[in-house]
Write an enzyme that holds these catalytic residues in place. Structure first.
Site, PDB file in Angstrom:
ATOM      1  CB  CYS A 124      74.860   7.772-133.169  1.00 53.67           C
ATOM      2  SG  CYS A 124      74.721   9.508-133.627  1.00 53.67           S
ATOM      3  CG  HIS A 140      80.115   9.571-132.761  1.00 54.92           C
ATOM      4  ND1 HIS A 140      79.660   8.280-132.993  1.00 54.92           N
ATOM      5  CD2 HIS A 140      79.004  10.315-132.506  1.00 54.92           C
ATOM      6  CE1 HIS A 140      78.349   8.267-132.910  1.00 54.92           C
ATOM      7  NE2 HIS A 140      77.914   9.486-132.617  1.00 54.92           N
TER       8      HIS A 140
END
Lengths: 136, 377
Positions: free
Chosen positions: B80, B326
């Protein structure tokens, strides 16, 4: 028609963890300990924080308290999805280290931070015994 | 090290785009960033690409959409945190004088459902314990016991993020939600409910950086400068191990201290912040780790509205991971984009401090490390 049961994945002992899994087979929790007396979990080559090497294994009492917990209601891998909801618990052992595990023999709503627990051993195969915890 | 500016930033809207390919998503973000920067693609000397789930060579297939100019295209992966890692490499390559201009791109197309960590047969994985929301949930539950916080305080993070996302035309979710909506959504891992989990997302984001000494030929006016940064991969500490149920504020603190030292600034100087709220408790742990509030006071700060756009420590003004979405490889560049908009007074209805924002802080975590960035204008 019910879906075929998906077997749960099992630990594969490594040279670093073999002693721990040998211990659980005998229904004992063995923890690595450094020369300075630092006891830790999970077994690894160097102790967290100090990076000292462990020199011996000591048997833990199996008693501790709940440090934190959650109820997994979703599951990640498909094998665990069939088990939800189940309690993931972090137990602070009497000897100090914290161990992530599952809570058994306890209603989900009865799990509380700080409650005393004791280890139970689940023989899941000829080779592997898992450590779980129940209220004590 | 040379002074480096962010000349332009741009996104492809975050959301679900089953009919679009990665090059489709990436091209639009790159075009938007180049337009914003004034830099023609032929002047870009190197491209760093943050991506996770795409197959081999994905960086080149996306950057090639702009034309084959023969520049190096470097693929970078840190889960991420991939595109802030790409940003850091691009920054270092310009700051050290190797290149004058660099393009940073992040993109992702994702499946629905919980994401899987690399297939390691760890102790936690085989016992069904390595569940990402459960890790946050264990920390949240302990935090509640230690600091007297309520589950609603974590839920309020999501209320705030969705309110901000409703002001962001690039956000995946542009609808406000109530605290009841959040608390009554399906439980994933108590106390974390569905609306406290970031979604899986398709999207792309791009940033153009340039040596400050070369910027005038492309763009004038208020520019965002890279003032500080830090990257680390976690460190064994005696306390603060997130795997043991403690909010991992120690590692954030260790890194942000390095970033402040490089920037010559401190937490009291921050006007606007982007943090890694993959799950709602993350915002609370992050603002504590960054030193924006004392440890143990983050939940109350959110509850009191201090992290709102008009609060004294605005956080995730674009909706954050929870509402902006995301797409893991693109998230870092999206964070940079929002901070650049804020520091150049171009954040529109999301603008903090009436446009008088000059110090922006970014915290982007990934499996394998964390990036901190400090931008100033």
């Amino acid at each position: 028609m019910t879906a075929p049961e998906i077997p749960l994945p099992l630990p594969v002992p490594t040279p670093t963890t073999q002693k721990f899994w040998d211990g659980t087979k005998q229904h004992k929790i063995l923890l690595p300990k450094t020369a300075d007396g630092q006891v830790f979990f999970y077994p690894r080559v160097l102790a967290p924080g100090t990076l000292d090497e462990p020199v011996e294994w000591v048997e833990a009492s199996g008693k501790g308290t709940v440090y934190s917990f959650t109820v997994d209601r979703r599951g990640t891998a498909s094998a665990f999805r069939a088990k939800v909801p189940y309690v993931i618990v972090i137990v602070e052992l009497e000897e100090g280290p914290r161990m992530t595990s599952n809570m058994v023999d306890c209603a989900i709503e009865d799990v509380k931070i700080g409650m005393p627990v004791e280890a139970v051993f689940e023989d899941v195969s000829e080779e592997i015994t898992l450590v779980k915890f129940r209220p004590s | 090290m040379r002074d480096v500016v962010v000349l332009g930033a741009g996104l492809h809207r975050f959301g679900r785009f089953p009919d679009k390919s990665l090059p489709d998503l990436g091209r639009e973000a790159i075009e938007n960033a180049l337009d914003d920067s004034g830099v023609p693609f032929k002047d870009i000397e190197v491209a760093y690409v943050g991506r996770v789930l795409a197959g081999m060579g994905a960086g080149l297939s996306v950057v090639s959409e702009m034309g084959r100019t023969g520049i190096p295209v470097i693929n970078i992966e840190m889960a991420c945190g991939s595109s802030t890692s790409a940003f850091r490499e691009a920054y270092l390559s310009v700051a050290t004088g190797v290149y004058d201009t660099a393009l940073v791109v992040g993109f992702e197309k994702m499946q629905r459902g919980l994401i899987q960590i690399a297939d390691q047969k760890s102790y936690q994985t085989v016992m069904g314990l390595a569940v990402m929301p459960a890790s946050y949930a264990l920390q949240a539950r302990r935090y509640m016991a230690d600091h007297g916080a309520t589950a609603e305080m974590f839920g309020q993070v999501s209320v705030k993020s969705h309110r901000n996302g409703a002001l962001n035309p690039y956000a995946q979710y542009q609808t406000a939600v109530t605290l009841d909506d959040v608390m009554n959504s399906r439980s994933i891992a108590d106390p974390v409910t569905l609306l406290q989990c970031s979604p899986t997302t398709d999207g792309a984001a791009a940033v153009v950086i340039c040596a400050a000494s070369k910027a005038a030929q492309y763009k004038s006016g208020r520019l965002a400068h890279v003032a500080g940064w830090a990257t680390g991969s976690g460190k064994y500490e005696p306390t603060g191990d997130s795997a043991e149920g403690e909010a991992d504020t120690g590692e954030i603190g260790r890194l942000v201290a390095m970033a402040w030292e490089r920037a010559g600034l401190g937490p009291e100087d921050v006007d606007v912040t982007q943090v890694h709220d993959a799950f709602a408790p993350g915002e609370i742990f992050s603002i504590e780790g960054l030193g924006l509030v004392p440890v143990g006071e983050g939940a109350q700060a959110v509850w009191d509205g201090r992290t709102e756009i008009d609060g004294d420590i605005p956080v995730n003004t674009d909706g954050g991971l929870l509402s902006r979405g995301h797409p893991i490889g693109a998230t870092g560049c999206a964070m940079v984009t929002e901070i650049v908009r804020q520091l150049t007074g171009e954040a529109g209805p999301r603008q903090v401090k009436g446009g008088d924002a000059h110090v922006g802080l970014i915290q982007n975590a990934g499996i394998g490390g964390m990036n901190i960035l400090v931008l100033t204008s």
